[in-house]
Design an enzyme around this catalytic site. Structure first.
Site, PDB file in Angstrom:
ATOM      1  N   SER A 199      -6.944   4.756   8.022  1.00 14.06           N
ATOM      2  CA  SER A 199      -7.517   4.410   6.717  1.00 14.06           C
ATOM      3  C   SER A 199      -6.741   3.240   6.102  1.00 14.06           C
ATOM      4  O   SER A 199      -7.317   2.233   5.679  1.00 14.06           O
ATOM      5  CB  SER A 199      -7.445   5.642   5.793  1.00 14.06           C
ATOM      6  OG  SER A 199      -7.594   5.287   4.452  1.00 14.06           O
ATOM      7  N   ASP A 233     -14.166   3.143   5.946  1.00 13.38           N
ATOM      8  CA  ASP A 233     -13.097   3.832   5.225  1.00 13.38           C
ATOM      9  C   ASP A 233     -13.590   4.310   3.864  1.00 13.38           C
ATOM     10  O   ASP A 233     -13.222   5.399   3.417  1.00 13.38           O
ATOM     11  CB  ASP A 233     -11.869   2.931   5.050  1.00 13.38           C
ATOM     12  CG  ASP A 233     -10.771   3.675   4.301  1.00 13.38           C
ATOM     13  OD1 ASP A 233     -10.319   4.714   4.808  1.00 13.38           O
ATOM     14  OD2 ASP A 233     -10.420   3.273   3.179  1.00 13.38           O
ATOM     15  N   ARG A 273     -13.093  12.783   2.975  1.00 18.27           N
ATOM     16  CA  ARG A 273     -11.807  13.484   3.208  1.00 18.27           C
ATOM     17  C   ARG A 273     -11.310  14.103   1.906  1.00 18.27           C
ATOM     18  O   ARG A 273     -10.802  15.227   1.890  1.00 18.27           O
ATOM     19  CB  ARG A 273     -10.752  12.498   3.749  1.00 18.27           C
ATOM     20  CG  ARG A 273     -10.981  12.118   5.201  1.00 18.27           C
ATOM     21  CD  ARG A 273     -10.141  10.921   5.585  1.00 18.27           C
ATOM     22  NE  ARG A 273      -8.731  11.160   5.397  1.00 18.27           N
ATOM     23  CZ  ARG A 273      -7.853  10.223   5.033  1.00 18.27           C
ATOM     24  NH1 ARG A 273      -8.229   8.982   4.822  1.00 18.27           N
ATOM     25  NH2 ARG A 273      -6.579  10.525   4.886  1.00 18.27           N
ATOM     26  N   LYS A 275      -7.824  -1.176   6.312  1.00 15.34           N
ATOM     27  CA  LYS A 275      -7.991  -1.982   5.100  1.00 15.34           C
ATOM     28  C   LYS A 275      -7.005  -3.153   5.099  1.00 15.34           C
ATOM     29  O   LYS A 275      -7.331  -4.240   4.666  1.00 15.34           O
ATOM     30  CB  LYS A 275      -7.746  -1.116   3.856  1.00 15.34           C
ATOM     31  CG  LYS A 275      -8.941  -0.235   3.538  1.00 15.34           C
ATOM     32  CD  LYS A 275      -8.678   0.632   2.338  1.00 15.34           C
ATOM     33  CE  LYS A 275      -7.607   1.650   2.598  1.00 15.34           C
ATOM     34  NZ  LYS A 275      -7.779   2.933   1.954  1.00 15.34           N
ATOM     35  N   HIS A 296       0.847  -1.195   0.000  1.00 14.74           N
ATOM     36  CA  HIS A 296       0.000   0.000   0.000  1.00 14.74           C
ATOM     37  C   HIS A 296       0.878   1.239   0.000  1.00 14.74           C
ATOM     38  O   HIS A 296       1.849   1.316   0.737  1.00 14.74           O
ATOM     39  CB  HIS A 296      -0.901   0.011   1.241  1.00 14.74           C
ATOM     40  CG  HIS A 296      -2.103   0.881   1.063  1.00 14.74           C
ATOM     41  ND1 HIS A 296      -3.340   0.382   0.717  1.00 14.74           N
ATOM     42  CD2 HIS A 296      -2.256   2.216   1.157  1.00 14.74           C
ATOM     43  CE1 HIS A 296      -4.203   1.383   0.619  1.00 14.74           C
ATOM     44  NE2 HIS A 296      -3.569   2.510   0.878  1.00 14.74           N
TER      45      HIS A 296
HETATM   46  N1  URA Z   1      -4.170   5.766   1.152  1.00 18.37           N
HETATM   47  C1  URA Z   1      -5.251   5.362   1.867  1.00 18.37           C
HETATM   48  O1  URA Z   1      -5.771   4.272   1.675  1.00 18.37           O
HETATM   49  N2  URA Z   1      -5.725   6.194   2.784  1.00 18.37           N
HETATM   50  C2  URA Z   1      -5.198   7.392   3.034  1.00 18.37           C
HETATM   51  O2  URA Z   1      -5.675   8.075   3.887  1.00 18.37           O
HETATM   52  C3  URA Z   1      -4.068   7.814   2.277  1.00 18.37           C
HETATM   53  C4  URA Z   1      -3.577   6.976   1.333  1.00 18.37           C
END
Ligand code: URA
Length: 433
Positions: free
Chosen positions: A183, A161, A168, A187, A82
């Protein structure tokens, strides 16, 4: 429980209780509280921050706001990567097929564009027919069969999220350490992978502008992951200038394919090898050196490209677009940006380049907006390159000619021409394990 009391408490700088945080996450997920109150609380968190306890509780509540992925039906080691978000960051499209072709399975949920940064789901949807909204059975079935599946946050995984991310993006509350950490990690925890590599971006085009703040975010996420029993590492990588040469959805898919064919830019290729090697290393595929070699040979042999094409086809897309990426759409209008003086590109501010790209139609201004997949920017020159007056620095694409004016001004502000070549910066700044 009353949402107004919770907003007031956070607005006034107090710590929220576990129950209040759960109420916030769950009511974002089931939409029982209107967007304007959730957005007000997001702004209060943005302005006043969260304690580590609040952040852990928010991560946990968001991960529990829906189902958690059961990857037990997928044989072998499952990994996830990620990025905290950057400009021109198409690494998932390259790293996922590399490691998958080496034998590590990727069953991954990705996001849409956020703020000035792009999102993997938007990029993949620029491949005609590609479906990112999959049932749980399809998601695990494809990942088990081909070893690679990237889906959006559809269905019931982390619905909190999904909602907070979109709000956001629309309310300028993205750059908040606890909101980013919760966030991403909610996940990752709900996603169920065994090994996780986080690419924490740092610099003008990242949400974390300094190495210190990137390190703080990386530390917190690694601790959350380790606490949940994951093999996890975070790489802090440079995002002062855009990554690679293309920014914009279908342009980035085109560049990802070029990189998988061995024709990628040095910065993008090197970062993808570093990330892939770290995933393979965590998955137990050997030393870092051995894993780097394996990642390189997945590119050289064409096996990673084949893997991407296979997964695209299984997700409803046409694999011809992978073997022949020139078929991907480019927006109808183009505009060439030329150098106003000779010298070196002293700096190319990634945040401004990302915003300029968004202004061309490649990003969203409101969460309901649709995007122009063919819009974007191709960089002919980057930081450190020599340029002569009148030479083309970048080419912009948009389906709406009227959008060029503001986007060009924004892009021109991003570039500084200097007399001397700026010092080179490494792409990898730190590793947190
Ligand atoms: N990637 C995400 O999944 N969430 C964030 O807040 C920033 C980058």
């Amino acid at each position: 429980m009353n949402i107004k009391d919770i907003i007031r408490k956070k607005r006034d700088g107090y710590e929220l209780s576990k129950d209040e945080i759960e109420f916030f996450a769950f009511s974002a997920a089931d939409e029982s509280v209107p967007d304007y109150q959730i957005s007000a609380l997001l702004m209060a968190i943005y302005l006043n921050g969260m304690t580590d306890k609040e952040m852990l509780e928010l991560t946990d509540a968001m991960a529990r706001s829906g189902d958690t992925a059961d990857l037990s039906g997928i044989s072998g080691i499952k990994a996830d990567k990620h990025s905290t978000g950057g400009v021109g960051d198409k690494t998932t499209l390259i790293v996922a097929p590399i490691v998958s072709s080496c034998g590590v399975k990727i069953a991954k949920m990705s996001g849409r564009g956020l703020g000035h940064t792009g999102g993997t789901v938007d990029k993949l949807e620029s491949i005609p027919g590609f479906r990112t909204s999959l049932s749980t059975e399809e998601f695990t079935g494809i990942a088990d069969k081909c070893g690679l599946c990237i889906a959006g946050q559809s269905g019931r995984l982390c619905p909190a999220d999904k909602k907070l991310y979109a709000l956001r993006d629309a309310t300028e509350t993205v750059e908040s350490l606890p909101l980013i950490a919760s966030s991403i990690m909610s996940k990752k925890l709900a996603g169920g992978a065994d090994c996780i590599v986080l690419d924490v971006k740092c610099g003008s085009g990242a949400f974390m502008k300094t190495v210190d703040s990137a390190r703080e975010l990386a530390d917190k996420m690694v601790k959350i992951g380790r606490g949940a029993g994951k093999k996890i590492a975070a790489l802090i990588t440079d995002m002062d200038s855009p990554l690679g040469n293309c920014i914009g959805n279908s342009l980035e898919v085109w560049e990802a394919v070029q990189t998988l064919k061995g024709n990628g830019s040095d910065d993008l290729t090197e970062l993808c090898i570093i990330l892939s090697a770290k995933i393979l290393e965590l998955a137990g595929f050997g030393s870092n050196g051995e894993c780097r070699k394996a990642a390189r040979s997945a590119i050289e042999s064409g096996s990673a490209l084949k893997k991407l094409a296979e997964s695209v086809e299984l997700q409803g897309g046409n694999p011809d677009y992978i073997y022949n990426p020139d078929l991907l759409s480019k927006a109808a209008y183009k505009y060439e940006i030329v150098a106003k003086e000779s010298g070196f590109i002293g700096h190319m501010d990634a945040l401004k380049v990302g915003s300029s790209c968004s202004m061309l139609g490649a990003g969203r201004q409101k969460k309901e907006d649709s995007i122009d997949f063919g819009a974007g920017i191709v960089l002919n020159r980057k930081t450190g390159d020599r340029v002569k007056k009148g030479e083309i620095i970048a080419v912009m694409y948009s389906s709406d000619e009227a959008l060029f004016e503001d986007a060009v001004l924004q892009f021109e502000e991003s570039v500084t021409i200097s007399d001397s070549k700026p010092a080179e910066k490494p792409i990898l700044l730190e590793i947190i394990e």
